[in-house]
Design an enzyme around this catalytic site. Structure first.
Site, PDB file in Angstrom:
ATOM      1  N   VAL A  89       0.846  17.056  52.037  1.00 26.06           N
ATOM      2  CA  VAL A  89       1.333  18.384  52.417  1.00 26.06           C
ATOM      3  C   VAL A  89       0.196  19.407  52.394  1.00 26.06           C
ATOM      4  CG1 VAL A  89       3.692  17.871  51.686  1.00 26.06           C
ATOM      5  CG2 VAL A  89       2.077  18.821  50.015  1.00 26.06           C
ATOM      6  N   HIS A 105       5.907  14.568  55.792  1.00 25.66           N
ATOM      7  CA  HIS A 105       6.571  15.116  54.601  1.00 25.66           C
ATOM      8  C   HIS A 105       6.416  16.632  54.497  1.00 25.66           C
ATOM      9  CE1 HIS A 105       6.234  10.876  52.641  1.00 25.66           C
ATOM     10  NE2 HIS A 105       7.192  10.941  53.533  1.00 25.66           N
ATOM     11  N   CYS A 113      13.256  29.060  56.666  1.00 24.94           N
ATOM     12  CA  CYS A 113      14.387  29.924  56.297  1.00 24.94           C
ATOM     13  C   CYS A 113      15.689  29.143  56.404  1.00 24.94           C
ATOM     14  CB  CYS A 113      14.462  31.155  57.201  1.00 24.94           C
ATOM     15  SG  CYS A 113      15.865  32.214  56.783  1.00 24.94           S
ATOM     16  N   CYS A 135      14.822  37.009  60.020  1.00 20.89           N
ATOM     17  CA  CYS A 135      16.200  37.498  59.855  1.00 20.89           C
ATOM     18  C   CYS A 135      16.390  38.364  58.613  1.00 20.89           C
ATOM     19  CB  CYS A 135      17.154  36.297  59.794  1.00 20.89           C
ATOM     20  SG  CYS A 135      17.064  35.394  58.233  1.00 20.89           S
ATOM     21  N   GLY A 171      -5.678   5.562  51.350  1.00 15.05           N
ATOM     22  CA  GLY A 171      -5.346   6.337  50.162  1.00 15.05           C
ATOM     23  C   GLY A 171      -3.877   6.487  49.875  1.00 15.05           C
ATOM     24  N   THR A 172      -3.120   5.390  50.037  1.00 15.47           N
ATOM     25  CA  THR A 172      -1.705   5.459  49.697  1.00 15.47           C
ATOM     26  C   THR A 172      -1.273   4.222  48.911  1.00 15.47           C
ATOM     27  OG1 THR A 172       0.546   5.795  50.550  1.00 15.47           O
ATOM     28  CG2 THR A 172      -0.948   4.468  51.917  1.00 15.47           C
ATOM     29  N   LEU A 195      -8.564   2.723  47.090  1.00 13.42           N
ATOM     30  CA  LEU A 195      -9.377   2.527  45.878  1.00 13.42           C
ATOM     31  C   LEU A 195      -9.064   1.180  45.249  1.00 13.42           C
ATOM     32  CD1 LEU A 195     -11.451   4.243  44.326  1.00 13.42           C
ATOM     33  CD2 LEU A 195      -9.577   5.032  42.847  1.00 13.42           C
TER      34      LEU A 195
HETATM   35  C1  BV8 Z   1      14.230   8.774  53.357  1.00 12.05           C
HETATM   36  C2  BV8 Z   1       6.655  15.663  49.707  1.00 12.05           C
HETATM   37  C3  BV8 Z   1      16.063   8.239  54.832  1.00 12.05           C
HETATM   38  C4  BV8 Z   1       6.968  16.290  48.402  1.00 12.05           C
HETATM   39  C5  BV8 Z   1       7.145  13.298  49.413  1.00 12.05           C
HETATM   40  C6  BV8 Z   1      13.696   1.873  50.511  1.00 12.05           C
HETATM   41  C7  BV8 Z   1      13.437   1.265  49.307  1.00 12.05           C
HETATM   42  C8  BV8 Z   1      13.370   2.063  48.119  1.00 12.05           C
HETATM   43  C9  BV8 Z   1      13.545   3.446  48.148  1.00 12.05           C
HETATM   44  C10 BV8 Z   1      13.803   4.038  49.348  1.00 12.05           C
HETATM   45  C11 BV8 Z   1      13.900   3.259  50.522  1.00 12.05           C
HETATM   46  N1  BV8 Z   1      14.155   4.105  51.537  1.00 12.05           N
HETATM   47  C12 BV8 Z   1      14.239   5.386  51.056  1.00 12.05           C
HETATM   48  C13 BV8 Z   1      14.026   5.364  49.729  1.00 12.05           C
HETATM   49  C14 BV8 Z   1      14.033   6.535  48.850  1.00 12.05           C
HETATM   50  C15 BV8 Z   1      12.705   7.287  48.828  1.00 12.05           C
HETATM   51  C16 BV8 Z   1      11.619   6.410  48.265  1.00 12.05           C
HETATM   52  O1  BV8 Z   1      10.829   5.823  48.965  1.00 12.05           O
HETATM   53  N2  BV8 Z   1      11.597   6.377  46.918  1.00 12.05           N
HETATM   54  C17 BV8 Z   1      10.505   5.636  46.240  1.00 12.05           C
HETATM   55  C18 BV8 Z   1       9.987   6.514  45.103  1.00 12.05           C
HETATM   56  C19 BV8 Z   1      11.004   4.335  45.743  1.00 12.05           C
HETATM   57  N3  BV8 Z   1      12.314   7.765  50.151  1.00 12.05           N
HETATM   58  C20 BV8 Z   1      12.873   8.930  50.586  1.00 12.05           C
HETATM   59  O2  BV8 Z   1      13.693   9.573  49.973  1.00 12.05           O
HETATM   60  C21 BV8 Z   1      12.381   9.423  51.949  1.00 12.05           C
HETATM   61  N4  BV8 Z   1      13.492   9.748  52.792  1.00 12.05           N
HETATM   62  O3  BV8 Z   1      14.027   7.597  53.160  1.00 12.05           O
HETATM   63  O4  BV8 Z   1      15.223   9.258  54.199  1.00 12.05           O
HETATM   64  C22 BV8 Z   1      15.428   7.879  56.159  1.00 12.05           C
HETATM   65  C23 BV8 Z   1      14.377   6.957  56.268  1.00 12.05           C
HETATM   66  C24 BV8 Z   1      13.884   6.605  57.542  1.00 12.05           C
HETATM   67  C25 BV8 Z   1      14.299   7.197  58.660  1.00 12.05           C
HETATM   68  C26 BV8 Z   1      15.343   8.136  58.521  1.00 12.05           C
HETATM   69  C27 BV8 Z   1      15.887   8.474  57.253  1.00 12.05           C
HETATM   70  C28 BV8 Z   1      11.569  10.731  51.806  1.00 12.05           C
HETATM   71  C29 BV8 Z   1      10.330  10.479  51.043  1.00 12.05           C
HETATM   72  C30 BV8 Z   1       9.451  11.747  51.070  1.00 12.05           C
HETATM   73  C31 BV8 Z   1       9.452  12.461  49.738  1.00 12.05           C
HETATM   74  N5  BV8 Z   1       8.423  13.502  49.726  1.00 12.05           N
HETATM   75  N6  BV8 Z   1       6.220  14.293  49.474  1.00 12.05           N
HETATM   76  C32 BV8 Z   1       5.721  16.658  47.646  1.00 12.05           C
HETATM   77  O5  BV8 Z   1       4.614  16.346  48.111  1.00 12.05           O
HETATM   78  O6  BV8 Z   1       5.910  17.286  46.598  1.00 12.05           O
HETATM   79  S1  BV8 Z   1       6.647  11.710  48.952  1.00 12.05           S
HETATM   80  C33 BV8 Z   1       5.119  11.935  48.147  1.00 12.05           C
HETATM   81  O7  BV8 Z   1       4.966  10.795  47.340  1.00 12.05           O
HETATM   82  C34 BV8 Z   1       3.910  11.940  49.057  1.00 12.05           C
HETATM   83  O8  BV8 Z   1       4.126  12.643  50.245  1.00 12.05           O
HETATM   84  C35 BV8 Z   1       3.689  10.452  49.285  1.00 12.05           C
HETATM   85  O9  BV8 Z   1       4.514  10.000  50.301  1.00 12.05           O
HETATM   86  C36 BV8 Z   1       4.148   9.867  47.991  1.00 12.05           C
HETATM   87  C37 BV8 Z   1       2.981   9.631  47.093  1.00 12.05           C
HETATM   88  O10 BV8 Z   1       2.406   8.467  47.515  1.00 12.05           O
HETATM   89  P1  BV8 Z   1       0.823   8.412  47.845  1.00 12.05           P
HETATM   90  O11 BV8 Z   1       0.460   9.505  48.787  1.00 12.05           O
HETATM   91  O12 BV8 Z   1       0.580   7.035  48.212  1.00 12.05           O
HETATM   92  O13 BV8 Z   1       0.127   8.799  46.446  1.00 12.05           O
HETATM   93  P2  BV8 Z   1       0.049   7.889  45.125  1.00 12.05           P
HETATM   94  O14 BV8 Z   1      -0.423   8.786  44.040  1.00 12.05           O
HETATM   95  O15 BV8 Z   1       1.313   7.128  44.943  1.00 12.05           O
HETATM   96  O16 BV8 Z   1      -1.109   6.810  45.446  1.00 12.05           O
HETATM   97  C38 BV8 Z   1      -2.419   7.244  45.688  1.00 12.05           C
HETATM   98  C39 BV8 Z   1      -3.155   6.009  46.182  1.00 12.05           C
HETATM   99  O17 BV8 Z   1      -4.474   6.413  46.538  1.00 12.05           O
HETATM  100  C40 BV8 Z   1      -3.275   4.918  45.122  1.00 12.05           C
HETATM  101  O18 BV8 Z   1      -3.019   3.662  45.727  1.00 12.05           O
HETATM  102  C41 BV8 Z   1      -4.733   5.020  44.662  1.00 12.05           C
HETATM  103  O19 BV8 Z   1      -5.277   3.765  44.362  1.00 12.05           O
HETATM  104  C42 BV8 Z   1      -5.415   5.572  45.915  1.00 12.05           C
HETATM  105  N7  BV8 Z   1      -6.598   6.394  45.628  1.00 12.05           N
HETATM  106  C43 BV8 Z   1      -6.764   7.257  44.586  1.00 12.05           C
HETATM  107  N8  BV8 Z   1      -7.993   7.853  44.694  1.00 12.05           N
HETATM  108  C44 BV8 Z   1      -8.574   7.355  45.840  1.00 12.05           C
HETATM  109  C45 BV8 Z   1      -7.672   6.436  46.438  1.00 12.05           C
HETATM  110  N9  BV8 Z   1      -7.947   5.772  47.574  1.00 12.05           N
HETATM  111  C46 BV8 Z   1      -9.175   6.006  48.146  1.00 12.05           C
HETATM  112  N10 BV8 Z   1     -10.091   6.893  47.630  1.00 12.05           N
HETATM  113  C47 BV8 Z   1      -9.832   7.568  46.488  1.00 12.05           C
HETATM  114  N11 BV8 Z   1     -10.750   8.409  45.988  1.00 12.05           N
END
Ligand code: BV8
Length: 228
Positions: A89, A105, A113, A135, A171-172, A195
């Site tokens: 974001v 996201h 709004c 509004c 990076g995810t 990483l």
């Molecule tokens: C939805 C905004 C229906 C908010 C975010 C199926 C199975 C299980 C669960 C679900 C499923 N389907 C849906 C779900 C529920 C849920 C979900 O996935 N839950 C998880 C927790 C199990 N999903 C939802 O609710 C989604 N909505 O499914 O609606 C639908 C679906 C399809 C089509 C129509 C309808 C909505 C999800 C969005 C939520 N909002 N962000 C905010 O930012 O505050 S999610 C938020 O978390 C981020 O945006 C991102 O997506 C996620 C974090 O993940 P990463 O970005 O990967 O970060 P993370 O820290 O986890 O990892 C970092 C990585 O980088 C690591 O691997 C690390 O090794 C690496 N790294 C670190 N440093 C470095 C590096 N790599 C390289 N260089 C470096 N220096």
């Protein structure tokens, strides 16, 4: 060559924005289910607004890193054949010069709004419930997709994945859906730059480990070299 790049919090880590799950990451400070859900916003809008106000303000204290700049350089070479789909974001892709960026996201620098539905570019806080410029209602929420909400532009993303020759994930952790499923929707070759191996690493044809600021420029040099 049509390329889709998915980015996560890891690409912004070296810019000083903490990732979600890494130790000391954002989630430890705040239980994600507490703040990044519509339920949390209904229960305690002040808490949620302050959480995003702090992250919006932090954007002014960080800069894009070499990984963001490398993707902007790749866009110069590929033009409309490159699409960056980000879970982030923050605005670091755009500040590095990328234009073809889709935030599935949402974005910190946008307010939505709930009264009139209009979205506004937004830099300041929302916790003090400022009136909507369109509004006048005091119903502005962060333009962010919370857990349980539908990500933005999924049709565009599905189409791009279906047409791509190469899908690259940077990076995810591969723990949040639907982004974690994109590797399965991609028709082209697949590559992960992270990483450490992500939860879906074995779903990629190739997975390279290391910091994004090193892996991404090296990969972009490779692709640009191929185009010559
Ligand atoms: C939805 C905004 C229906 C908010 C975010 C199926 C199975 C299980 C669960 C679900 C499923 N389907 C849906 C779900 C529920 C849920 C979900 O996935 N839950 C998880 C927790 C199990 N999903 C939802 O609710 C989604 N909505 O499914 O609606 C639908 C679906 C399809 C089509 C129509 C309808 C909505 C999800 C969005 C939520 N909002 N962000 C905010 O930012 O505050 S999610 C938020 O978390 C981020 O945006 C991102 O997506 C996620 C974090 O993940 P990463 O970005 O990967 O970060 P993370 O820290 O986890 O990892 C970092 C990585 O980088 C690591 O691997 C690390 O090794 C690496 N790294 C670190 N440093 C470095 C590096 N790599 C390289 N260089 C470096 N220096």
């Amino acid at each position: 060559m049509k390329v889709v790049v998915l980015t996560g919090a890891g690409i912004s880590a070296e810019s000083g924005l903490s990732t979600f799950r890494d130790s000391g990451g954002l989630w430890e400070g705040h239980d994600p289910m507490q703040v990044a859900t519509p339920e949390a916003y209904a229960d305690d809008p002040g808490l949620v607004q302050r959480f995003y106000d702090a992250r919006r303000a932090a954007l002014d204290t960080v800069e894009p890193n070499a990984a963001h700049h490398a993707l902007a350089r790749l866009e110069e070479a590929l033009g409309d054949d490159l699409l960056v789909v980000t879970q982030n974001v923050d605005d670091l892709h755009e500040r590095a010069g990328s234009r073809r960026v889709h935030h599935i996201h949402g974005r910190l620098r946008s307010a939505w709004c709930r009264a009139c539905g209009v979205r506004h570019e937004w830099d300041g806080p929302l916790a003090d419930t400022p009136p909507c410029p369109a509004c006048g209602a005091r119903a502005l929420r962060p333009d962010i997709v919370w857990f349980g909400e539908i990500p933005y532009g999924m049709d565009l993303v599905e189409q791009a994945l279906w047409e791509c020759d190469l899908f690259v994930s940077i990076g995810t952790s591969g723990l949040v859906y639907p982004a974690a499923a994109f590797v399965h929707w991609a028709r082209g070759a697949t590559l992960e730059l992270n990483l450490e191996p992500s939860a879906g690493a074995t779903d990629f044809a190739e997975s390279r480990q290391g910091p994004a600021s090193e892996l991404v420029p090296a990969w972009v040099d490779q692709v640009v070299g191929l185009l010559r």
